[in-house]
Design an enzyme around this catalytic site. Structure first.
Site, PDB file in Angstrom:
ATOM      1  N   GLU A 169      -5.573   1.885  -1.347  1.00 24.04           N
ATOM      2  CA  GLU A 169      -6.621   1.227  -0.597  1.00 24.04           C
ATOM      3  C   GLU A 169      -7.230   0.064  -1.379  1.00 24.04           C
ATOM      4  OE1 GLU A 169      -7.456   1.188   2.450  1.00 24.04           O
ATOM      5  OE2 GLU A 169      -9.138  -0.157   2.081  1.00 24.04           O
ATOM      6  N   TRP A 170      -6.361  -0.873  -1.754  1.00 26.76           N
ATOM      7  CA  TRP A 170      -6.763  -2.105  -2.426  1.00 26.76           C
ATOM      8  C   TRP A 170      -7.689  -1.851  -3.606  1.00 26.76           C
ATOM      9  CZ3 TRP A 170      -3.021  -4.951  -0.945  1.00 26.76           C
ATOM     10  CH2 TRP A 170      -2.528  -4.877   0.359  1.00 26.76           C
ATOM     11  N   GLU A 195      -5.139  -1.748  14.103  1.00 27.56           N
ATOM     12  CA  GLU A 195      -5.675  -0.793  13.126  1.00 27.56           C
ATOM     13  C   GLU A 195      -6.970  -0.173  13.633  1.00 27.56           C
ATOM     14  OE1 GLU A 195      -6.222  -2.102   9.040  1.00 27.56           O
ATOM     15  OE2 GLU A 195      -4.407  -3.301   9.149  1.00 27.56           O
ATOM     16  N   GLN A 217       0.798  -1.225   0.000  1.00 30.64           N
ATOM     17  CA  GLN A 217       0.000   0.000   0.000  1.00 30.64           C
ATOM     18  C   GLN A 217       0.830   1.273   0.000  1.00 30.64           C
ATOM     19  OE1 GLN A 217      -2.711  -1.741   3.329  1.00 30.64           O
ATOM     20  NE2 GLN A 217      -3.963  -0.306   2.192  1.00 30.64           N
ATOM     21  N   TYR A 250     -12.916  -1.090  12.953  1.00 30.57           N
ATOM     22  CA  TYR A 250     -13.304   0.128  12.239  1.00 30.57           C
ATOM     23  C   TYR A 250     -14.758   0.511  12.463  1.00 30.57           C
ATOM     24  CZ  TYR A 250      -8.920   0.027   9.635  1.00 30.57           C
ATOM     25  OH  TYR A 250      -7.598   0.037   9.283  1.00 30.57           O
ATOM     26  N   GLU A 289      -5.291 -10.176   9.070  1.00 26.26           N
ATOM     27  CA  GLU A 289      -6.667 -10.452   8.654  1.00 26.26           C
ATOM     28  C   GLU A 289      -6.794 -11.630   7.683  1.00 26.26           C
ATOM     29  OE1 GLU A 289      -8.343  -6.804   7.245  1.00 26.26           O
ATOM     30  OE2 GLU A 289      -8.502  -6.004   9.267  1.00 26.26           O
TER      31      GLU A 289
HETATM   32  C1  LIG Z   1     -13.429  -3.746   8.008  1.00 26.24           C
HETATM   33  O1  LIG Z   1     -12.144  -3.174   7.922  1.00 26.24           O
HETATM   34  C2  LIG Z   1     -11.080  -4.122   7.948  1.00 26.24           C
HETATM   35  O2  LIG Z   1     -10.871  -4.580   9.242  1.00 26.24           O
HETATM   36  C3  LIG Z   1      -9.869  -3.457   7.408  1.00 26.24           C
HETATM   37  C4  LIG Z   1      -9.694  -2.135   7.062  1.00 26.24           C
HETATM   38  N1  LIG Z   1      -8.423  -2.046   6.576  1.00 26.24           N
HETATM   39  C5  LIG Z   1      -7.846  -3.278   6.623  1.00 26.24           C
HETATM   40  N2  LIG Z   1      -8.725  -4.121   7.166  1.00 26.24           N
HETATM   41  C6  LIG Z   1      -6.503  -3.633   6.059  1.00 26.24           C
HETATM   42  O3  LIG Z   1      -5.718  -4.290   7.045  1.00 26.24           O
HETATM   43  C7  LIG Z   1      -5.777  -2.409   5.512  1.00 26.24           C
HETATM   44  O4  LIG Z   1      -4.810  -2.871   4.584  1.00 26.24           O
HETATM   45  C8  LIG Z   1      -6.804  -1.450   4.882  1.00 26.24           C
HETATM   46  O5  LIG Z   1      -6.152  -0.392   4.206  1.00 26.24           O
HETATM   47  C9  LIG Z   1      -7.686  -0.898   6.011  1.00 26.24           C
HETATM   48  C10 LIG Z   1      -8.653   0.198   5.566  1.00 26.24           C
HETATM   49  O6  LIG Z   1      -9.624  -0.340   4.721  1.00 26.24           O
END
Ligand SMILES: CO[C@H](O)c1c[n+]2c([nH]1)[C@H](O)[C@@H](O)[C@H](O)[C@H]2CO
Length: 438
Positions: free
Chosen positions: A402-403, A349, A21, A294, A166
């Site tokens: 952001e993927w 995160e 990223q 989140y 994840e």
């Molecule tokens: C539901 O959100 C997820 O837990 C999640 C959100 N995010 C993530 N996982 C990833 O670990 C990151 O690489 C993403 O950039 C970041 C933001 O989207």
């Protein structure tokens, strides 16, 4: 108003990133392609056809980025290693790639910033994908060899490691929904990939115990408060199942040595095979869980869906990702994890994507300050309720790739102008700098 001094003195405040990223240098110094290099270059897979070819050019600008962390006053930094940068084909060692991470770790330590390394944040070497990737049981041995290499190269200075970021995303988004690399759409494959990710995790933990005797190792999972989106009993039932798949499928095997039975039963009734080998390896004891929180997840019963549920959107204020802002969910899930697994926790995160614009050379992201403040308050509330929470990593230091959303979503506390690679500390970074001194 919450203050830094309200938190334990040794509490870590950091930011988190991931190799694909932010690094760029996608083909530099011997780096091999990952599944995300190939996926992002496949037409239609990412917003605007965006790729991680350049990203934030962190590969060349890491000293500037570490200096920004230091200026803000952060004392920890979570980043990932690009497996294909250090082992191009997943096997042969690329010393130039290893040298980059040695330079990065040394720069962090020289600035009194504690490195937390994630071994796998989704960028599988494409050469291993061609051998079956996460569907090939041998992947666990490749991952163990990679992990052992990195423990030997960096373990003398890096004492905090995360095996996987994840695995739910890697398996269910990569092999079932197809939103992520490698873009498969097969639930049975997702279950096989999930199990091989967990097997690989367990093998890496075993290697860690042999190579880095004075370190700590854990696993980072998606954590979300799953709630029914309406009052039907069926919705409460499917919410409970979805909760088990998202919040227990990748925690229970690591602690209890088995998948959550309700979810296994559901998959078996769908005619799927749930792998059941190597739980002794998968449950090799770890030192902590990483918590990526989140938002909450609302689901309702939906008989038109083979999975019998659908996601629904709630009424709370949302971020640019369409995710509800729900700090209470952080508290609830920290309590849940404490009571179910009794392990130390790090928030690895938490953060938000915002409508960040540069005006007169500044980015006024008051919404992000409010988001962080409210989530800090809930983290402190959890600590005061007895949760052994040891750190908090904001996602993210920099705006980044952001993927599938490409560069359309900005999560950073530091704005990145991708045309010039100029970094601009947003108001939230200035607020954080003051908070860390309060
Ligand atoms: C539901 O959100 C997820 O837990 C999640 C959100 N995010 C993530 N996982 C990833 O670990 C990151 O690489 C993403 O950039 C970041 C933001 O989207």
């Amino acid at each position: 108003m919450i203050k830094r001094s309200d938190f334990p003195k040794d509490f870590l405040f950091g930011t988190a990133t991931a190799a694909y990223q932010i690094e760029g240098a996608a083909k530099e110094d011997g780096k091999g392609p990952s599944i995300w290099d190939v996926f992002s270059h496949t037409p239609g897979k990412t917003f605007n056809g965006d790729t991680g070819d350049i990203a934030c050019d962190h590969y060349h600008r890491f000293k500037e980025d570490v200096a920004i962390m230091k200026e803000i006053g952060l004392n920890a930094y979570r980043f990932s290693i690009s497996w294909p940068r250090v082992m191009q084909d997943g096997k042969n060692i690329n010393q130039k790639g290893i040298d980059f991470y040695n330079r990065l770790v040394d720069e962090l330590l020289e600035n009194d910033i504690i490195p937390f390394i994630t071994l796998y944040h989704w960028d599988l070497p494409y050469a291993l994908y061609e051998k079956g990737g996460w569907l090939n049981d041998d992947i666990a041995m490749y991952f163990r060899a990679y992990a052992t290499l990195m423990f030997n190269e960096l373990g003398d200075r890096v004492k905090h490691w995360i095996t996987l970021n994840e695995p739910w995303c890697s398996s269910f988004l990569g092999y079932f929904t197809g939103e992520h690399a490698p873009g498969h759409q097969n639930l049975q494959e997702a279950l096989i990939a999930a199990h091989n990710l967990l097997r690989s995790h367990g093998h890496a933990v075993q290697a860690f115990r042999e190579e880095v005797r004075d370190g700590k190792i854990g696993l980072t999972n998606v954590v979300t408060k799953v709630e029914p989106g309406d009052s039907r009993p069926e919705s409460f039932f499917v919410a409970s199942l979805v909760d088990k798949v998202i919040n227990a499928w990748f925690h229970d095997p690591v602690i209890f040595g088995k998948y959550p039975e309700e979810a296994v039963k559901n998959y078996v009734e769908m005619g799927l095979n749930v792998p059941d080998n190597d739980f002794d390896i998968i449950s090799t004891p770890i030192d902590f869980f990483g918590v990526n929180y989140y938002t909450r997840t609302l689901v309702v019963f939906d008989e038109t869906n083979p999975m019998k549920f659908s996601y629904v959107s709630g009424d709370l204020p949302k971020t640019e990702m369409g995710w509800e802002i729900y700090p209470q969910g952080l508290f609830d899930m920290l309590i849940y994890l404490k009571e179910r697994y009794r392990l130390p926790l790090y928030i690895t995160e938490n953060g938000m994507a915002g409508p960040d614009k540069v005006e007169n050379g500044k980015v006024i992201d008051d919404y992000r300050i409010e988001y962080l403040e409210k989530h800090f308050e809930k983290a402190l509330e959890a600590i005061n309720a007895g949760v052994n929470l040891k750190g908090y990593f904001i996602w993210s230091l920099l705006d980044n790739f952001e993927w599938a959303y490409g560069y359309s979503k900005r999560f950073g506390i530091v704005y990145v102008d991708y045309n010039t690679q100029k970094r601009i500390l947003k108001k939230s970074a200035q607020w954080l700098k003051e908070f860390l001194r309060s």
